[in-house]
Design a protein around this motif. Structure first.
Motif, PDB file in Angstrom:
ATOM      1  N   ARG A 100       9.642   5.343  13.715  1.00 37.64           N
ATOM      2  CA  ARG A 100      10.013   6.045  14.955  1.00 37.64           C
ATOM      3  C   ARG A 100       8.775   6.091  15.848  1.00 37.64           C
ATOM      4  NH1 ARG A 100      14.084  10.915  14.725  1.00 37.64           N
ATOM      5  NH2 ARG A 100      15.274   9.032  14.227  1.00 37.64           N
ATOM      6  N   LEU A 101       8.897   5.543  17.039  1.00 34.92           N
ATOM      7  CA  LEU A 101       7.769   5.549  17.978  1.00 34.92           C
ATOM      8  C   LEU A 101       7.997   6.568  19.092  1.00 34.92           C
ATOM      9  CD1 LEU A 101       6.965   1.722  18.319  1.00 34.92           C
ATOM     10  CD2 LEU A 101       5.935   3.428  16.786  1.00 34.92           C
ATOM     11  N   LEU A 102       6.912   7.182  19.504  1.00 34.06           N
ATOM     12  CA  LEU A 102       6.965   8.137  20.619  1.00 34.06           C
ATOM     13  C   LEU A 102       6.088   7.579  21.741  1.00 34.06           C
ATOM     14  CD1 LEU A 102       7.959  10.995  21.525  1.00 34.06           C
ATOM     15  CD2 LEU A 102       5.741  11.854  20.775  1.00 34.06           C
ATOM     16  N   ARG A 111      18.692  -3.976  22.733  1.00 30.15           N
ATOM     17  CA  ARG A 111      18.936  -2.713  23.435  1.00 30.15           C
ATOM     18  C   ARG A 111      18.743  -1.580  22.440  1.00 30.15           C
ATOM     19  NH1 ARG A 111      19.010  -1.827  28.860  1.00 30.15           N
ATOM     20  NH2 ARG A 111      20.010   0.150  29.362  1.00 30.15           N
ATOM     21  N   LEU A 112      17.748  -0.709  22.652  1.00 30.37           N
ATOM     22  CA  LEU A 112      17.472   0.381  21.717  1.00 30.37           C
ATOM     23  C   LEU A 112      17.963   1.707  22.275  1.00 30.37           C
ATOM     24  CD1 LEU A 112      13.823  -0.557  20.648  1.00 30.37           C
ATOM     25  CD2 LEU A 112      15.937  -0.962  19.366  1.00 30.37           C
ATOM     26  N   ASP A 113      18.403   2.540  21.358  1.00 28.35           N
ATOM     27  CA  ASP A 113      18.790   3.897  21.708  1.00 28.35           C
ATOM     28  C   ASP A 113      17.504   4.711  21.896  1.00 28.35           C
ATOM     29  OD1 ASP A 113      20.618   5.967  22.093  1.00 28.35           O
ATOM     30  OD2 ASP A 113      20.408   6.617  20.009  1.00 28.35           O
ATOM     31  N   VAL A 114      17.426   5.513  22.947  1.00 30.35           N
ATOM     32  CA  VAL A 114      16.217   6.315  23.160  1.00 30.35           C
ATOM     33  C   VAL A 114      16.565   7.794  23.318  1.00 30.35           C
ATOM     34  CG1 VAL A 114      15.017   4.395  24.328  1.00 30.35           C
ATOM     35  CG2 VAL A 114      16.219   6.117  25.695  1.00 30.35           C
ATOM     36  N   LYS A 115      15.597   8.648  22.953  1.00 32.82           N
ATOM     37  CA  LYS A 115      15.755  10.095  23.139  1.00 32.82           C
ATOM     38  C   LYS A 115      14.625  10.580  24.037  1.00 32.82           C
ATOM     39  CE  LYS A 115      18.669  10.705  19.420  1.00 32.82           C
ATOM     40  NZ  LYS A 115      19.721   9.752  19.871  1.00 32.82           N
ATOM     41  N   GLY A 116      14.984  11.329  25.092  1.00 31.60           N
ATOM     42  CA  GLY A 116      13.979  11.857  26.012  1.00 31.60           C
ATOM     43  C   GLY A 116      13.681  13.321  25.740  1.00 31.60           C
ATOM     44  N   ALA A 162       3.782   3.565  31.169  1.00 28.30           N
ATOM     45  CA  ALA A 162       3.495   4.158  29.864  1.00 28.30           C
ATOM     46  C   ALA A 162       1.993   4.305  29.707  1.00 28.30           C
ATOM     47  CB  ALA A 162       4.041   3.255  28.770  1.00 28.30           C
ATOM     48  N   TYR A 163       1.546   5.310  28.953  1.00 27.97           N
ATOM     49  CA  TYR A 163       0.102   5.414  28.682  1.00 27.97           C
ATOM     50  C   TYR A 163      -0.205   5.823  27.249  1.00 27.97           C
ATOM     51  CZ  TYR A 163       0.583  10.438  29.960  1.00 27.97           C
ATOM     52  OH  TYR A 163       0.969  11.749  30.057  1.00 27.97           O
ATOM     53  N   ASP A 164       0.825   5.967  26.429  1.00 32.10           N
ATOM     54  CA  ASP A 164       0.550   6.250  25.025  1.00 32.10           C
ATOM     55  C   ASP A 164       1.745   5.826  24.175  1.00 32.10           C
ATOM     56  OD1 ASP A 164      -1.212   7.289  23.010  1.00 32.10           O
ATOM     57  OD2 ASP A 164       0.152   8.982  22.772  1.00 32.10           O
ATOM     58  N   CYS A 165       1.453   5.459  22.922  1.00 33.95           N
ATOM     59  CA  CYS A 165       2.522   5.164  21.963  1.00 33.95           C
ATOM     60  C   CYS A 165       1.984   5.492  20.585  1.00 33.95           C
ATOM     61  CB  CYS A 165       2.906   3.683  22.050  1.00 33.95           C
ATOM     62  SG  CYS A 165       4.083   3.187  20.772  1.00 33.95           S
ATOM     63  N   LYS A 166       2.717   6.319  19.856  1.00 31.33           N
ATOM     64  CA  LYS A 166       2.288   6.584  18.475  1.00 31.33           C
ATOM     65  C   LYS A 166       3.502   6.707  17.557  1.00 31.33           C
ATOM     66  CE  LYS A 166       1.162  11.259  19.895  1.00 31.33           C
ATOM     67  NZ  LYS A 166      -0.072  11.848  20.349  1.00 31.33           N
ATOM     68  N   GLU A 167       3.240   6.526  16.264  1.00 31.74           N
ATOM     69  CA  GLU A 167       4.320   6.652  15.295  1.00 31.74           C
ATOM     70  C   GLU A 167       4.495   8.126  14.945  1.00 31.74           C
ATOM     71  OE1 GLU A 167       4.055   3.934  12.022  1.00 31.74           O
ATOM     72  OE2 GLU A 167       5.760   4.881  10.995  1.00 31.74           O
ATOM     73  N   VAL A 168       5.749   8.562  14.856  1.00 33.04           N
ATOM     74  CA  VAL A 168       6.045   9.949  14.471  1.00 33.04           C
ATOM     75  C   VAL A 168       6.991   9.904  13.275  1.00 33.04           C
ATOM     76  CG1 VAL A 168       5.646  10.981  16.744  1.00 33.04           C
ATOM     77  CG2 VAL A 168       7.908  10.028  16.205  1.00 33.04           C
ATOM     78  N   SER A 169       7.163  11.058  12.626  1.00 33.93           N
ATOM     79  CA  SER A 169       8.030  11.082  11.450  1.00 33.93           C
ATOM     80  C   SER A 169       9.495  10.885  11.872  1.00 33.93           C
ATOM     81  CB  SER A 169       7.872  12.405  10.710  1.00 33.93           C
ATOM     82  OG  SER A 169       8.292  13.450  11.555  1.00 33.93           O
ATOM     83  N   LEU A 170      10.319  10.467  10.906  1.00 36.79           N
ATOM     84  CA  LEU A 170      11.701  10.113  11.238  1.00 36.79           C
ATOM     85  C   LEU A 170      12.578  11.311  11.599  1.00 36.79           C
ATOM     86  CD1 LEU A 170      12.300   7.199   8.700  1.00 36.79           C
ATOM     87  CD2 LEU A 170      12.100   7.033  11.196  1.00 36.79           C
ATOM     88  N   ASP A 171      12.072  12.520  11.330  1.00 39.80           N
ATOM     89  CA  ASP A 171      12.852  13.694  11.760  1.00 39.80           C
ATOM     90  C   ASP A 171      12.338  14.262  13.088  1.00 39.80           C
ATOM     91  OD1 ASP A 171      10.451  14.696  10.906  1.00 39.80           O
ATOM     92  OD2 ASP A 171      11.317  16.231   9.580  1.00 39.80           O
ATOM     93  N   PHE A 172      11.433  13.548  13.706  1.00 40.82           N
ATOM     94  CA  PHE A 172      10.906  14.006  14.996  1.00 40.82           C
ATOM     95  C   PHE A 172      11.921  13.761  16.107  1.00 40.82           C
ATOM     96  CE2 PHE A 172       8.774  13.433  19.013  1.00 40.82           C
ATOM     97  CZ  PHE A 172       7.878  14.491  19.053  1.00 40.82           C
ATOM     98  N   HIS A 173      12.103  14.736  16.984  1.00 43.32           N
ATOM     99  CA  HIS A 173      12.965  14.570  18.166  1.00 43.32           C
ATOM    100  C   HIS A 173      12.193  15.084  19.376  1.00 43.32           C
ATOM    101  CE1 HIS A 173      16.158  15.059  21.068  1.00 43.32           C
ATOM    102  NE2 HIS A 173      17.016  14.461  20.249  1.00 43.32           N
ATOM    103  N   PRO A 174      12.035  14.269  20.423  1.00 42.95           N
ATOM    104  CA  PRO A 174      11.191  14.651  21.563  1.00 42.95           C
ATOM    105  C   PRO A 174      11.656  15.940  22.236  1.00 42.95           C
ATOM    106  CG  PRO A 174      12.258  12.516  21.959  1.00 42.95           C
ATOM    107  CD  PRO A 174      12.554  12.899  20.547  1.00 42.95           C
ATOM    108  N   ARG A 175      12.925  16.289  22.067  1.00 40.18           N
ATOM    109  CA  ARG A 175      13.412  17.516  22.696  1.00 40.18           C
ATOM    110  C   ARG A 175      13.335  18.699  21.726  1.00 40.18           C
ATOM    111  NH1 ARG A 175      19.141  17.780  25.873  1.00 40.18           N
ATOM    112  NH2 ARG A 175      19.022  19.967  26.529  1.00 40.18           N
ATOM    113  N   TYR A 176      13.815  18.499  20.511  1.00 36.53           N
ATOM    114  CA  TYR A 176      13.919  19.632  19.595  1.00 36.53           C
ATOM    115  C   TYR A 176      12.605  19.921  18.856  1.00 36.53           C
ATOM    116  CZ  TYR A 176      18.706  18.715  20.835  1.00 36.53           C
ATOM    117  OH  TYR A 176      19.850  18.502  21.569  1.00 36.53           O
TER     118      TYR A 176
END
Lengths: 247, 247
Positions: A3-5, A42-47, A89-103
């Motif tokens: 999962r990338l952020l 085409r990837l699904d994205v979460k904002g 864009a100015y950053d990209c990092k890997e996050v855990s699979l339960d990470f959600h940018p909103r929650y």
């Protein structure tokens, strides 16, 4: 699967907000188009948030999952070659699979920019509210401190909204002047629809004496949208920072 | 008959420079349209300078003659209601009938803005040059001081230009950093076509070691356009100030 952020900045002037809509160009759609070119799929994205039409972001976070092993730095560079001039864009990092940018978000910070010069300034037409009358930033900063705390902010929410829980905690806020600009910065655990813009419109009422010194707290507690000020226009608003719990 | 001098600011992104052209929208044409609405008559106007396509102005002066007695302050306000968002007036005063915004000018100041962040910034796409490599503002400031003085600047002029006298006096110049931005400010009695943009492109060559320390003066004296740097792009350039002899 990773999962990338990705963190982006955007000038929202040309967009109908972040979230995809069927009949208008949004940041999400344009971002997904660029992402599709980078990942050939085409990837699904979460904002991290909805933003209104014309609102800007200095920091906006989007996550998606991929099996490909493109280095994070290359994701940023590749995205920027496909994104238009008004999104980068100015950053990209890997996050855990339960990470959600909103929650997974701990707090968000917004900044509202007011141009307080005597005449219209062409360089800020799309990047600040032009307010030509005298503006007392110190006084507003003092009065604004009652926003800090945990309140039912339903009086500071667009009537179009149908959110059930309208309790939000504001951690800090500040009004200050820099030359011809006055800024309002507010940090909280979340914000209702149009909440920051209504806070700003209400502070302008305070500035104009339409709301008296000390009266703001009653207006918050009244939960009555009609007692708060107008909704300030979108072009002065910037999503400035999104703070996450350790990931 | 009164001669009025109006000062405007403009975001040049959407314009093919100041000067009227037959097949492109220019600031002059849009200004004259607004002026016609205020004075009910197409007036002849004189501008202080040509500016290139995409170049901005924090201060640009335009004069015209009128028999009407609209107060100066009202001229500014009325113009601003008819001018588009990207052009705005902020001063109007009466000048003598022999005043000419171009020929009565004592000196002009330009500022060139460079965004030196690692990644493209959407808020500056149209308002600064994005230069991602390391930029040593202090070193450039030291090297740039040889621009000061009276020189035949024909090596710093677009080959498209057919000006006869290419001697110009530079009164001062400065390079400095503010966070992720590097600025070049230069003041002189006048500037040749593309001169400031070539000065900036040349300083970037100095930064990159393509021009060695101390070599810049020889390049000026050589009057050879091929020895100077590239012409920096227009979006970083601002006509910043126009100084007049007492009027």
């Amino acid at each position: 699967m990773r999962r990338l952020l990705v963190t982006i900045r955007y000038d929202g002037s040309a967009y109908h907000g972040y979230q995809v809509q069927s009949n208008a160009v949004t940041v999400q759609e344009v971002f997904q188009n660029a992402l599709e070119k980078v990942f050939n799929k085409r990837l699904d994205v979460k904002g991290c948030s909805r933003t209104d039409s014309g609102v800007h972001a200095n920091m906006y976070c989007i996550s998606f999952d991929t099996d490909m092993n493109i280095p994070n730095e290359s994701v940023v560079l590749a995205l920027n070659t496909y994104l238009p001039d008004d999104i980068a864009a100015y950053d990209c990092k890997e996050v855990s699979l339960d990470f959600h940018p909103r929650y997974s978000c701990k707090s968000k910070e917004y900044v509202y920019k007011i141009y307080n010069g005597k005449y219209r300034n062409p360089f800020y037409a799309k990047y600040a509210l032009w307010y030509r009358w005298s503006l007392d930033a110190e006084y507003l900063n003092k009065e604004a401190q009652v926003f800090v705390g945990k309140y039912d902010y339903s009086g500071f929410c667009s009537i179009k909204s149908d959110v059930e829980d309208s309790v939000r905690e504001i951690y800090s806020c500040k009004v200050w002047r820099e030359d011809d600009f006055v800024y309002f910065k507010v940090c909280g655990d979340g914000f209702l629809y149009n909440m920051v813009r209504i806070m700003v419109g209400t502070l302008l009422f305070v500035n104009e004496g339409k709301i008296k010194s000390g009266e703001l707290k009653d207006i918050i507690l009244s939960k009555d949208r009609r007692r708060a000020g107008k909704t300030a226009p979108p072009q002065g608003l910037y999503l400035n920072k999104v703070n996450y719990y350790a990931k």
